[in-house]
Motif scaffolding. Structure first.
Motif, PDB file in Angstrom:
ATOM      1  N   GLY A  99       0.847  -1.113  -0.012  1.00 30.17           N
ATOM      2  CA  GLY A  99      -0.008  -0.035   0.101  1.00 30.17           C
ATOM      3  C   GLY A  99       0.700   1.172   0.018  1.00 30.17           C
ATOM      4  O   GLY A  99       0.431   2.280  -0.341  1.00 30.17           O
ATOM      5  N   CYS A 100       2.110   1.185   0.694  1.00 28.74           N
ATOM      6  CA  CYS A 100       2.998   2.298   0.508  1.00 28.74           C
ATOM      7  C   CYS A 100       4.451   2.037   0.230  1.00 28.74           C
ATOM      8  O   CYS A 100       5.116   2.792  -0.216  1.00 28.74           O
ATOM      9  CB  CYS A 100       2.826   3.147   1.725  1.00 28.74           C
ATOM     10  N   GLY A 101       4.909   0.782   0.870  1.00 30.03           N
ATOM     11  CA  GLY A 101       6.157   0.433   0.546  1.00 30.03           C
ATOM     12  C   GLY A 101       7.016   1.192   1.560  1.00 30.03           C
ATOM     13  O   GLY A 101       8.204   0.995   1.463  1.00 30.03           O
ATOM     14  N   GLU A 148       4.099   2.609   6.518  1.00 27.84           N
ATOM     15  CA  GLU A 148       3.252   3.329   7.178  1.00 27.84           C
ATOM     16  C   GLU A 148       1.756   2.562   7.157  1.00 27.84           C
ATOM     17  O   GLU A 148       1.099   2.883   8.141  1.00 27.84           O
ATOM     18  CB  GLU A 148       3.041   4.486   6.168  1.00 27.84           C
ATOM     19  N   CYS A 149       1.488   1.811   6.296  1.00 28.42           N
ATOM     20  CA  CYS A 149       0.021   1.545   5.880  1.00 28.42           C
ATOM     21  C   CYS A 149      -0.305   0.062   6.545  1.00 28.42           C
ATOM     22  O   CYS A 149      -1.206  -0.094   6.835  1.00 28.42           O
ATOM     23  CB  CYS A 149      -0.278   1.654   4.598  1.00 28.42           C
ATOM     24  N   GLY A 150       0.640  -0.771   6.805  1.00 31.02           N
ATOM     25  CA  GLY A 150       0.422  -2.162   7.266  1.00 31.02           C
ATOM     26  C   GLY A 150      -0.198  -3.308   6.264  1.00 31.02           C
ATOM     27  O   GLY A 150      -0.747  -4.444   6.551  1.00 31.02           O
ATOM     28  N   ALA A 151      -0.489  -2.912   5.071  1.00 31.65           N
ATOM     29  CA  ALA A 151      -1.025  -3.768   3.961  1.00 31.65           C
ATOM     30  C   ALA A 151      -0.245  -4.963   3.690  1.00 31.65           C
ATOM     31  O   ALA A 151      -0.696  -6.309   3.523  1.00 31.65           O
ATOM     32  CB  ALA A 151      -1.141  -3.122   2.604  1.00 31.65           C
ATOM     33  N   CYS A 152       0.952  -4.889   4.185  1.00 31.13           N
ATOM     34  CA  CYS A 152       1.989  -5.953   3.863  1.00 31.13           C
ATOM     35  C   CYS A 152       2.306  -6.769   5.126  1.00 31.13           C
ATOM     36  O   CYS A 152       3.363  -7.343   5.000  1.00 31.13           O
ATOM     37  CB  CYS A 152       3.251  -5.148   3.301  1.00 31.13           C
ATOM     38  N   THR A 153       1.496  -6.684   6.019  1.00 37.02           N
ATOM     39  CA  THR A 153       1.823  -7.263   7.301  1.00 37.02           C
ATOM     40  C   THR A 153       1.849  -8.585   7.430  1.00 37.02           C
ATOM     41  O   THR A 153       0.945  -9.372   6.798  1.00 37.02           O
ATOM     42  CB  THR A 153       0.921  -6.788   8.567  1.00 37.02           C
TER      43      THR A 153
HETATM   44  S1  FES Z   1       3.157  -1.454   2.194  1.00 39.09           S
HETATM   45 FE1  FES Z   1       2.384   0.067   3.445  1.00 39.09          FE
HETATM   46  S2  FES Z   1       3.603  -0.642   5.434  1.00 39.09           S
HETATM   47 FE2  FES Z   1       4.410  -1.990   3.912  1.00 39.09          FE
END
Ligand code: FES
Ligand code: FAD
Ligand code: FES
Lengths: 809, 268, 162
Positions: free
Chosen positions: C38-40, C43-48
């Motif tokens: 979601g951001c790389g 910040e966003c946690g989509a990759c948790t």
């Molecule tokens: S992609 Fe957003 S925190 Fe890893």
């Protein structure tokens, strides 16, 4: 109301079954375009402008072309196409001049992402930097340079829009009702104020992404994270002059859109890259930073309101001037201007009204549709204004709203007469006020004030919105019965999270009289196989596709009855059905199963009758008209959804810190098809509204560079930002032509949240806030009569901040 | 997408020090500063030297000297340590304010101070608690107290070829109570607009402030009972905040004063 | 560099570029696309995902750092046709909209409940503050966790105005 049943007879509509897409999404198996990869696929990267306005002197791609893995490079010079939904003003890549920071000037497709990135970095661009026009009010000055000198030559939808060639005005929507001069003359009070808000980002969690394959014979296939497959196809076909049946657009699961994916995005770019690479599929996914500056945002607004009020507190006249900053392109933003023009007074009756709504070009990332379609921004102004006018005339703001609210018999700005069926804004206002205990402080609240030293205040704000769409917007739904008597629904309205498919499933099952598990709404949209839908926008999806779904279900039943009547040697009027079979009412044991008829019925002797059972439903908006270009008269609204929020906040009167203690939101949804989905839309939109209200917005330096293109400095609300208490209510005044009485509500939850906050903060602390977002510092400044900071645009600090990636030319 | 670099995970300090001498070598702890900065093109390391495979690098323990922890100890390791929670509540209060739970599962205290951001949330605690860094190079180890550690925004007093081997929070500050107020734009995780820590130990008060100057600020020499305005003036005199996208200089100054007074009136 | 990782119980041995993030390794090399970008930027946690049992932002972990480690993603959350209790609670409580944040959200909730059987509302919010969700407004996610821990009665609802 499109319904065959009394409310008490409904079996599935009005319940909250689980969503049909949950299992895929919860197990990680739902495939989004960002997850997709095709054999031989290339990856694209862009060369972007570090300047807000510059002439492109030279682009040298020679070095980049020689780099390993590079399969194609395109620049604006090779691409003589323009794109746009309403005003055709945007090129695929900048040509001649860049018009905003982050605009793409060249694109590379290479075997790997790293190779593409390296090649994009190696492209040399020489710019002649020009002075950008950053503030939309500056762009209106007579000597302002033109962002689009060629505006006069652009194609546009003439029935709805009025560009002003030779200026920076991409559209001017005018509306005149009654006689404002007389109205002001008769007024006891006249209050004039100005309100504003910056550009903001939609922030879908999945950024824009598309894959395209341009094969021999000009056959183009696209997979994209978008809201509107047919709009993507249509605009691509127009731009590339391709027959519509040559282009196929697929939309699988979509990770959020909120309007930012309503029109066309990166699809044409990947398509031309694929063409240049000999037909290999090419994928481009925007980074989060690109999402902020390359892709569209929501327009900034300055809204001037002048209101004349009678001794009794009735509004007699109102002048409404909206200045929309559409940024560098206005293809979709002009319609925001138009919709906000005819809706500019909110849910109130204004007997004498004048509206001028301008779409203004500037050198900034460009605006588009965003949940609420302008209504979030102008309701911020309008509902703050209602509060301030009430205050100025010494009337309670809620009382003032009630007095002027639209009710049956009232005439809207465009002359539409409100009826009993339109919806009931008074009920919404009253409930919102009641739910927060408006107008008083409870003993518990007083105790809390004493303990904390913070002041509690309560505010209410109302809202309205109608879908903003062409007057002849249409959709269709296909139902296909499968061999076992189950039904698959195909439609090109997309479900990118809002839950419409689950509601459509309930509607279809309800109308068919089938159990829910016999009905499936197919997720992936495909323009080659699904019937047409205009766009998934405007909160029109449930109403229009819901109606089409009911009609499709009726058509399917008609086909089934036709076969059954022949099989049973009966008249159709003597037949009835349940989830399994069609039977004779009089002799229920005489029946024929749906599964037997589904793909054609075989009679005892082997003769076949009927054929596959399908249902087709078509729906087109009824009774809407173009608006008169001088007076705005006409019928723009498919339906009006009303609502109101009540908000309780506590404010530290010294520092401007504040907390939202409670929000109660009420919407007249006509009928809640799936109450938990309604609630999800209500709370999701409310939180997005709180983001806009409290912390989101673009900050530029003096050269027009975006300083906060990332989550580091463009925060969005997290779970910790939930108000302590949230209540959601629905009023159900049936929509006369809605499916089971329903009307749209998914954008509305975001509207007026900011105004409710501003009103409550003012009540609590006296801080008079005219600009959103409302940061603690803004409250502090208002409380101390310090000059407000307009660092959203021109007075911002120059330079680099941690969240802005290092710039290279 | 990250630019190209090599990766090494040395198992001994000498091996690590050899690698560090290489051109473009950078240390990696939790990576929560390093990798975003590489992604954004701010850092371009040629070699990334992971500190986490060093023996005992993830050890956190309380001993005669105080609380000692290695360069791979994460923020959540600190929060889970009974010693840290019981004896150094101020450290935990600051650590808890940093980023989100997932980030704290990776981010280290050492990485945070090495990043030397003015808005570092762990620095206020280390400053007030009188902590010191043990810095190792090929010529041996040296001590660097945190009040001499920060040289400017994103700059420490470590020399090329040195790495931070250990942090020691002295036993003498065990039991000191503290409270950290961090002003943010949202309630969720965010970098601070300003942050003020007040630490109280045997009637002595110290304050440390983040996001208020080129480096984290420490103010000592105040006693319990100090007039709030006097304390606020003294703290402010040590601060020189700037205007940026998060807030103006004026508001930062104002809020530092407010926070000092609030901490004094509400206590730790 | 050659690495050996156990992902959702399966062992993988792969050659991987040293600058590759764990997120890209999972998604592009192993085809495990539940975790999203979601951001790389953390910040966003989509990759948790879980790395050795702890929720981490896999966009800020190098794949080579996971050499010898155990990784769990949402794909490993339920084996067989049944959803896990967490997944069922999300489903029951309408805690999913577009679904892009969901794979990360589920992992954060999983870690929370492993360490804390009955988290307070504030603890739930804190556990997922690093997981942005732009769609749901979080309330139904918090309610899913309440429901899961026997407190369905604390959930909100929708009121009908007569
Ligand atoms: S992609 Fe957003 S925190 Fe890893
Ligand atoms: C989403 C997000 C939110 C954040 N929020 C905050 C916040 O609220 N407050 C805050 O203060 N920070 C915040 N940060 C920054 C970051 O998380 C912290 O600074 C963290 O503590 C860094 O630790 P690390 O182990 O990840 O460091 P790394 O990224 O591994 O390293 C940081 C720097 O230190 C160097 N380094 C690492 N170890 C050593 C060593 N042993 N010797 C010498 N040099 C070394 C590295 O080369 C690098 O330059 C945030 C980051 C993210 C991604
Ligand atoms: S469901 Fe869409 S981001 Fe959470």
């Amino acid at each position: 109301m499109l319904s065959d049943k009394r409310p008490s007879e409904l079996e599935l509509v009005g319940k909250s079954p689980e969503r049909s897409d949950d299992v895929e999404k919860l197990t990680g198996s739902a495939t989004y375009v960002s997850d997709m990869s095709l054999p031989g696929m290339l990856h694209a990267q862009l060369k972007k402008s570090p300047h807000a306005r510059a002439r492109i002197v030279r682009i040298d791609t020679a070095k980049a072309r020689a780099m390993p893995g590079v399969r194609a490079i395109v620049t604006g010079d090779e691409l003589d196409y323009r794109l746009g939904l309403y005003v055709v003003d945007k090129r695929i890549l900048a040509r001649g001049e860049v018009r905003h920071y982050g605009e793409a000037v060249a694109a590379v497709a290479a075997d790997t992402l790293m190779q593409a990135k390296a090649a994009a970095d190696a492209i040399e661009v020489e710019y002649e930097v020009l002075k950008p026009i950053l503030h939309h009010m500056d762009a209106l000055k007579p000597d302002a340079p033109l962002v689009h000198p060629e505006l006069g030559s652009y194609a546009y939808m003439a029935a709805a829009f009025t560009p002003q060639p030779g200026t920076n005005v991409a559209n001017l929507t005018k509306l005149r009702k009654g006689d404002t001069e007389l109205g002001f003359a008769a007024s006891e009070w006249i209050v004039e104020r100005e309100y504003s808000c910056p550009s903001v980002q939609h922030v879908p969690m999945e950024t824009h992404v598309a894959i395209a394959k341009w094969e021999r014979g000009d056959r183009v296939t696209v997979w994209t994270s978008a809201q509107s497959p047919f709009t993507v196809r249509n605009l691509m076909c127009i731009a590339f002059k391709l027959p519509h049946n040559n282009v196929r657009v697929h939309i699988p699961y979509v990770g959020g859109g909120f309007g930012g994916k309503a029109g066309i995005g990166v699809e044409p770019l990947v398509a031309v890259l694929s063409r240049a690479a000999g037909g290999k599929p090419v994928k481009f996914q925007a980074t989060r930073e690109e999402e902020f500056s390359l892709l569209p945002c929501r327009s900034a607004l300055t809204y001037r309101l002048k209101t004349g009020v009678s001794t009794e507190g009735k509004i007699l006249a109102q002048e409404m001037t909206l200045y929309w900053d559409s940024g560098a392109y206005a293809d979709y933003a002009v319609n925001v201007t138009r919709a906000s023009g005819y809706s500019a007074s909110g849910p109130y009756e204004i007997p004498n009204a004048k509206v001028d709504s301008y779409t203004i070009y500037t050198n900034k990332p460009y605006g588009t549709a965003y949940r609420g379609f302008g209504h979030v921004e102008f309701h911020w102004a309008l509902e703050r204004h209602m509060e301030l006018v009430a205050q100025a005339i010494g009337m309670d703001p809620v009382e003032f709203r009630r007095k002027n609210a639209l009710r049956p018999g009232s005439k809207t700005l465009t002359g539409e007469v409100i009826t009993e069926h339109t919806g009931n804004v008074l009920k919404c206002i009253d409930k919102a006020a009641e739910a927060i205990g408006y107008g008083r402080i409870t003993p518990a609240e007083a105790e809390r004030e004493k303990k904390t030293g913070w002041k509690i205040g309560k505010g209410v704000a109302a809202l309205q919105k109608a879908p903003a769409m062409p007057s002849y917007t249409a959709t269709a739904v296909f139902l296909k019965m499968n061999e076992d008597g189950t039904v698959t629904v195909n439609l090109a309205l997309t479900d990118y999270g809002q839950g419409t498919y689950t509601s459509i499933r309930q509607i279809v099952a309800e109308r068919l009289g089938f159990p829910l598990d016999k009905v499936k709404v197919s997720f992936e949209c495909d323009t080659d196989k699904d019937p047409y839908d205009w766009q998934t926008v405007a909160s029109k999806g449930l109403l229009m596709s819901g109606n089409a779904a009911i009609l499709a279900a009726e058509d399917l039943l008609k086909n089934a009855y036709d076969t059954a009547a022949r099989a049973l040697r009966a008249q159709e009027c003597d037949l009835a059905h349940d989830g399994e079979k069609v039977y004779l009412k009089h002799h229920p044991s005489k029946a024929v199963r749906f599964s037997a008829m589904a793909v054609g019925l075989a009679l005892e002797n082997g003769n076949g009758i009927g054929g596959p059972i399908v249902g087709v439903g078509r729906y087109i908006a009824q009774g809407l008209t173009f608006l008169d270009k001088e007076t705005g008269e006409g019928n723009p609204a498919l339906d009006w959804t009303y609502g109101a929020h009540g908000m309780t906040v506590e404010v530290n009167p010294d520092t401007g810190e504040y907390r939202v203690l409670k929000i109660a939101s009420v919407y007249d949804v006509g009928k809640a098809i799936n109450p938990e989905i309604v609630r999800g839309q209500a709370i999701g939109g409310m939180m997005q509204g709180l983001g806009t209200a409290t912390c989101e917005g673009y900050i530029y330096d003096k050269d027009g560079r975006l300083l906060n293109p990332s989550f580091t400095d463009n925060k969005i609300p997290t779970a910790k930002d939930l108000p302590l208490e949230i209540e959601t209510y629905v009023v159900e005044t049936p929509q006369v032509d809605g499916p089971y009485g329903a009307r749209g509500m998914a954008e509305h939850s975001m509207i007026s949240v900011a105004a409710a906050l501003g009103n409550a903060i003012q009540k609590a602390s006296g801080a008079e806030i005219m600009h959103m977002p409302i940061r603690f510092e803004d409250v502090w400044r208002a409380l101390n009569a310090r000059e407000s900071i307009d660092n959203w645009i021109t007075k911002s600090p120059t330079g680099h901040c941690r969240s802005a990636p290092v710039q290279k030319n | 997408m990250l630019h190209d670099f090599r990766y090494a995970a040395p198992r001994t300090a000498p091996e690590l020090l050899d690698l560090l001498e290489g051109e473009g070598a950078m240390m990696l702890a939790g990576g929560t500063d390093l990798l975003p900065n590489v992604r954004n093109g701010v850092f371009k390391p040629r070699l990334v030297v992971d500190v986490k495979k060093l023996p005992d690098s993830d050890r956190i323990a309380f001993g005669a000297e105080g609380l000692e922890f290695g360069p791979a100890v994460t923020l959540n390791d600190v929060l889970r340590s009974k010693d840290a929670r019981e004896k150094y509540p101020a450290l935990c209060a600051c650590v808890h304010e940093l980023a989100s739970h997932q980030v704290r599962n990776r981010a280290t205290v050492v990485g945070n101070v090495m990043n030397a951001s003015p808005c570092s949330d762990t620095a206020p605690a280390l400053l007030c608690l009188g902590a010191r860094a043990i810095v190792r190079s090929k010529t041996g180890a040296r001590e660097l107290p945190f009040d001499h550690f920060f040289a400017g925004p994103k700059k420490t007093r470590l020399e090329k070829g040195e790495f931070l081997e250990k942090v020691i929070v002295p036993a003498s500050s065990a039991g000191a109570k503290g409270r950290y107020l961090k002003l943010k734009r949202i309630n969720g995780h965010d970098l601070g607009i300003v942050g003020v820590l007040m630490l109280e130990k045997d009637g002595a008060l110290s304050f440390a402030v983040s996001s208020a100057a080129p480096t984290p600020v420490l103010v000592t020499g105040l006693r319990k009972g100090v007039a709030p305005d006097e304390a606020a003036a003294k703290v402010l005199a040590a601060c020189s905040p700037i205007t940026d996208v998060r807030a103006t200089k004026e508001y930062r100054e104002f809020m530092i004063g407010v926070y000092v007074r609030r901490l004094l009136s509400e206590g730790v | 560099m050659r690495i050996l990782v156990k992902v959702n119980g399966d062992t993988y041995e792969r050659e991987v570029a040293e600058n590759r993030t764990l997120l890209r390794f999972l998604r592009e090399d192993l085809g495990i696309t539940g975790p999203k970008e979601g951001c790389g930027m953390g910040e966003c946690g989509a990759c948790t995902v879980f790395l050795n049992g702890r929720a981490v932002n896999s966009c800020m972990v190098l794949a080579v750092e996971a050499d010898g480690a155990t990784v769990d993603t949402v794909e490993g959350e339920s084996k067989g046709p049944e959803l896990s209790e967490i997944q069922k609670a999300f489903e029951r409580n309408h805690a999913v909209q577009c679904g892009f944040c969901t794979p990360g959200m589920v992992m954060s909730v999983k870690e929370l409940l492993r360490d804390n059987a009955k988290p307070s509302v504030d603890e739930i919010k804190e556990a997922v503050e690093g997981n942005f969700c732009r769609c749901t407004g979080y309330a139904q996610i918090v309610e899913a966790v309440l429901d899961l821990t026997g407190r369905a009665s604390e959930k909100g609802g929708i009121g009908h105005v007569e």
